[in-house]
Design an enzyme around this catalytic site. Structure first.
Site, short mmCIF file in Angstrom:
data_model
loop_
_atom_site.label_atom_id
_atom_site.label_comp_id
_atom_site.label_asym_id
_atom_site.label_seq_id
_atom_site.Cartn_x
_atom_site.Cartn_y
_atom_site.Cartn_z
NE ARG A 122 -4.15 -1.93 1.78
CZ ARG A 122 -4.16 -2.98 2.59
NH1 ARG A 122 -3.30 -3.06 3.57
NH2 ARG A 122 -5.04 -3.94 2.40
CE LYS A 144 -0.22 15.26 -13.19
NZ LYS A 144 -0.60 15.84 -14.49
CD GLU A 186 7.20 18.21 -21.79
OE1 GLU A 186 6.61 19.20 -21.29
OE2 GLU A 186 6.58 17.19 -22.16
CE LYS A 228 6.00 18.45 -12.73
NZ LYS A 228 6.01 17.32 -13.62
CD GLU A 238 -3.14 18.35 -14.17
OE1 GLU A 238 -2.06 17.77 -14.06
OE2 GLU A 238 -3.84 18.33 -15.19
NE ARG A 242 1.38 18.34 -11.35
CZ ARG A 242 1.92 17.37 -10.64
NH1 ARG A 242 1.61 17.23 -9.36
NH2 ARG A 242 2.77 16.51 -11.17
CG ASN A 246 -1.68 19.44 -18.67
OD1 ASN A 246 -0.75 18.66 -18.49
ND2 ASN A 246 -2.75 19.49 -17.89
CG HIS A 249 1.23 18.35 -22.68
ND1 HIS A 249 2.11 19.42 -22.68
CD2 HIS A 249 1.95 17.29 -22.21
CE1 HIS A 249 3.28 19.02 -22.21
NE2 HIS A 249 3.21 17.74 -21.93
CG HIS A 253 -1.82 14.23 -24.71
ND1 HIS A 253 -2.34 14.67 -23.50
CD2 HIS A 253 -0.56 13.84 -24.44
CE1 HIS A 253 -1.41 14.56 -22.57
NE2 HIS A 253 -0.33 14.06 -23.11
CG HIS A 266 5.38 13.40 -24.40
ND1 HIS A 266 4.01 13.46 -24.44
CD2 HIS A 266 5.77 14.26 -23.43
CE1 HIS A 266 3.58 14.33 -23.54
NE2 HIS A 266 4.62 14.83 -22.91
N1 LIG Z 1 5.05 11.79 -14.46
C1 LIG Z 1 5.04 12.90 -15.13
O1 LIG Z 1 4.76 13.98 -14.60
C2 LIG Z 1 5.39 12.87 -16.59
C3 LIG Z 1 5.62 14.07 -17.27
C4 LIG Z 1 6.02 14.00 -18.60
C5 LIG Z 1 6.18 12.77 -19.22
N2 LIG Z 1 5.93 11.63 -18.52
C6 LIG Z 1 6.12 10.31 -19.14
O2 LIG Z 1 7.50 10.17 -19.43
C7 LIG Z 1 7.65 9.26 -20.52
C8 LIG Z 1 8.65 9.84 -21.50
O3 LIG Z 1 9.87 9.98 -20.82
P1 LIG Z 1 11.26 10.08 -21.61
O4 LIG Z 1 11.13 11.08 -22.69
O5 LIG Z 1 12.32 10.21 -20.60
O6 LIG Z 1 11.33 8.68 -22.39
P2 LIG Z 1 12.01 7.28 -22.04
O7 LIG Z 1 11.98 6.99 -20.62
O8 LIG Z 1 11.40 6.30 -22.97
O9 LIG Z 1 13.53 7.53 -22.47
C9 LIG Z 1 13.82 7.81 -23.82
C10 LIG Z 1 14.91 6.87 -24.36
O10 LIG Z 1 16.17 7.27 -23.84
C11 LIG Z 1 16.82 6.14 -23.25
N3 LIG Z 1 17.67 6.68 -22.19
C12 LIG Z 1 17.29 7.17 -20.99
N4 LIG Z 1 18.32 7.74 -20.36
C13 LIG Z 1 19.39 7.58 -21.18
C14 LIG Z 1 20.75 7.98 -21.10
N5 LIG Z 1 21.21 8.71 -20.09
N6 LIG Z 1 21.57 7.65 -22.11
C15 LIG Z 1 21.10 6.97 -23.19
N7 LIG Z 1 19.83 6.59 -23.35
C16 LIG Z 1 18.99 6.90 -22.34
C17 LIG Z 1 15.69 5.27 -22.80
O11 LIG Z 1 16.12 3.94 -22.59
C18 LIG Z 1 14.73 5.42 -23.97
O12 LIG Z 1 15.13 4.61 -25.03
C19 LIG Z 1 6.28 9.06 -21.10
O13 LIG Z 1 5.81 7.79 -20.73
C20 LIG Z 1 5.42 10.14 -20.46
O14 LIG Z 1 4.09 9.76 -20.29
C21 LIG Z 1 5.56 11.67 -17.23
#
Ligand SMILES: NC(=O)c1ccc[n+]([C@@H]2O[C@H](COP(=O)([O-])OP(=O)(O)OC[C@H]3O[C@@H](n4cnc5c(N)ncnc54)[C@H](O)[C@@H]3O)[C@@H](O)[C@H]2O)c1
Length: 362
Positions: A122, A144, A186, A228, A238, A242, A246, A249, A253, A266
């Protein structure tokens, strides 16, 4: 090294930003009195940084039990099946209520590891060690967590704040250029939504940022985390301010959904979406033509897409109405009064369509 604090009262936590920050992981786990650790990473990041993470832990507490679970790399694995893999690893590692999960990876790993932590017994604590630019400036801060369902992205999840964020800017050096640009999208968004001076700084330093100049990266990551954390402090769940995060977005999206989450990253969809949000702000009489041109030019300077081709406007309208940020089918947009000043509002359909036509939708 910079240290910021996300001020959430008893749940306040630090964000460590800077070169070599990963070496702090062991000391952080010691400070937090972790009894056991499960490190969650993926098949790309693990071979690059798992060793440094384990060395840091071992240096601080040689006897601390640590297990590692390595997931396959990709957004398509951000699902319940792989949450179960993390939870099975938690069983095997004998995690108790005082154990920690450590997320070592980009936003996908951070969202999944955090979600698993929110569920195990939990809810246990976790640490974010974001390794992409996007994760360092955005997803690792704010709590999140979640995974995708076949019906849509991030449809299930939980608000679960980390106990510490360790953003080591040196790890960005192994990130592919396309992923760096996606993170920059971003970053530009933060300037547009809340800081005109920061936007101007990005205009001056975009080439250095894309080339990962150490000082510029440290300044930018810290500034985004600062913005942030303030937004999260004000509106953790949110229900108000917050939503400004977006910006871009809603359109973004729709682009991702219509292209099956596979063609556009993304951040790329957010870039085109932010330009459209700027155009919509102009159509509604808020933003000047010059400011829209500045926004477009900055995304282009970062090598990001700013227009669309081959996507249907009608399908996008439906996607936007069913977006999880819409309420009762009404789509709200983050708009700008000027660069650095944003607000949330509905927009008339004819104005949205006009922007979409200008952006290349059919
Ligand atoms: N929680 C939140 O507030 C929030 C906000 C924005 C996005 N997200 C989520 O984040 C995700 C996207 O995150 P992302 O853009 O980091 O993508 P990701 O985690 O898929 O990473 C992108 C690529 O880079 C590689 N990688 C990561 N670090 C590396 C490094 N240092 N060297 C080499 N390769 C590396 C990963 O293996 C992957 O292939 C989505 O699922 C999205 O929904 C969440």
């Amino acid at each position: 090294m910079k240290e910021l604090t996300v001020d959430l009262g008893q749940r306040a936590y630090p964000i460590h930003v800077g070169e070599g920050a990963l070496a702090l992981l062991g000391e952080e786990l010691k400070r937090l009195k972790a009894t056991r650790v499960l490190l969650v990473t993926n098949s790309t990041v693990g071979p690059l940084y798992e060793r440094a993470a384990l060395q840091s832990i071992c240096k601080a507490q040689p006897d601390l039990p640590v297990a590692v679970v390595t997931l396959p790399d990709g957004e398509c694995f951000k699902d319940l099946h792989h949450i179960e893999k993390i939870l099975s690893a938690a069983v095997d590692a004998g995690l108790d209520r005082k154990s920690y999960i450590v997320a070592l990876g980009g936003g996908v790993i951070g969202d999944m590891a955090g979600f698993a932590a929110s569920m195990w017994m939990r809810g246990i604590d976790f640490i974010q060690v974001p390794t992409t630019l996007l994760a360092q400036v955005d997803s690792s801060v704010g709590g999140k967590t979640g995974v995708n369902l076949p019906a849509g992205k991030n449809l299930i999840g939980a608000f679960h704040q980390p106990r510490s964020v360790i953003a080591d800017t040196t790890v960005l050096k192994t990130l592919p250029q396309r992923e760096i640009s996606a993170g920059v999208a971003e970053i530009i968004k933060y300037g547009m939504l809340g800081d005109a001076e920061f936007f101007a700084y990005l205009e001056e330093n975009m080439a250095a940022l894309c080339a990962l100049d150490a000082d510029v990266v440290a300044t930018v990551v810290a500034r985004c985390c600062e913005m942030k954390k303030e937004i999260v402090r004000e509106d953790e769940r949110e229900s108000g301010v917050r939503a400004k995060l977006n910006l871009g977005h809603t359109f973004g999206h729709a682009i991702e959904k219509l292209t099956g989450y596979s063609t556009w990253l993304h951040g790329e969809a957010v870039a085109a979406g932010c330009v459209m949000a700027a155009m919509l702000s102009e159509e509604l009489g808020y933003l000047s033509e010059e400011d829209v041109a500045r926004v477009k030019a900055l995304f282009e300077a970062a090598g990001l897409p700013t227009c669309i081709s081959g996507l249907s406007m009608d399908a996008a309208m439906k996607a936007m109405a069913s977006d999880k940020k819409s309420v009762a089918g009404v789509t709200r947009f983050v708009l700008m009064k000027k660069i650095g000043t944003s607000f949330v509002q509905e927009a008339p359909r004819d104005k949205i369509e006009s922007v979409m036509i200008r952006s290349g939708w059919y």
